[in-house]
Write an enzyme that holds these catalytic residues in place. Sequence first.
Site, PDB file in Angstrom:
ATOM      1  CD  GLU A  63      -2.687   1.259   2.552  1.00 46.92           C
ATOM      2  OE1 GLU A  63      -3.885   1.541   2.465  1.00 46.92           O
ATOM      3  OE2 GLU A  63      -2.127   1.022   3.641  1.00 46.92           O
ATOM      4  CE  LYS A  72      -7.660   1.915   3.329  1.00 46.03           C
ATOM      5  NZ  LYS A  72      -6.520   2.188   4.232  1.00 46.03           N
ATOM      6  CB  CYS A 102      -4.686  -1.174   4.607  1.00 44.07           C
ATOM      7  SG  CYS A 102      -4.071  -0.931   6.292  1.00 44.07           S
TER       8      CYS A 102
END
Length: 335
Positions: free
Chosen positions: A46, A128, A162
């Site tokens: 990430e 995200k 994540c």
Amino acid sequence: MMNRAVTVACVQAAPVFMDLNATVDKTIALIEEAAQRGAELIAFPETWVPGYPWFLWLDSPAASMPWVYRYHQNSLALDSDQARRIAAAAAANDIWVALGFSERDNGSLYIAQWIIDNHGATVATRRKLKATHVERTLFGESDGSSLRTHQTPLGVIGALCCWEHLQPLTRYAMYAQHEQIHIAAWPSFSLYQGATAALGPEVNTAASRLYAAEGQCFVIAPCAIVSPEMIEQLCTDETKRQLLKAGGGHARIFGPDGSELATPLAENEEGLLFATLDPAAITFAKAAADPVGHYSRPDVTRLLFNPAANKPVVTIEPQPAAEPEWLVLPEDPQQ
């Protein structure tokens, strides 16, 4: 669909923190290494470019503003020369790339993942869905268009970042698209050690492993390292040194039954994990429990999923005004 074995590489390394060009150089070097060792796909952590913004967790928003400016300057724009270099490296090395990066889109930043094919073409970019906790002071969020899988010659590929892996409905939306190879990108697990297990390696590595077993897919979980050089930049007093530690690399590759397919590296060791993914393992796992197929109960629970993009600006093209009725002349002059 996935109909043959695929060799993949999983990155565990530290970026050249806050240095866009140097991190792109390191990205290309890792792409070349993975290809030379037989990988057809390489996955990065990430916000690998330009590194995860740990400063958000170490100070107040006001005190972090100088860092914020530098972070904007070193984030990656998809129409940049740096992006073209990465795409060219994928083509030159005949390898697929799943890159985690901070995407700069004019004045906004997004935690993003970019899937590039072995010809250097963009297969997908995603953002995200919702930045986590203090990340929201820096990054924007996405919409349902970022929860998609992609049919490729390697198999059906998807990606999340994540703590998206801690969102049950997000996971299910991805499973429902029959994902076969999943990229689970993580930043590092060395923040707030001893304060909360939720940020530690046991919980988050377990999240990647559960994703594999729950979705019956392969999970490649790249994870960055916090380098000593990063500690020197970020941790300017003893309190900050207690909050963030060097290391934290816990990259993994999991099979559809949750088994580990590669020997982990030490948490401060840079390198690549390799595994060969056998599609037969998916069949065996699905035969036992397919949560979006024979093991589902849609009469009891179902997911409402909106995959549409939600653009902040919609341009409506002006239409020529219709003539008022009283201006339209009759065909018969006697009327």
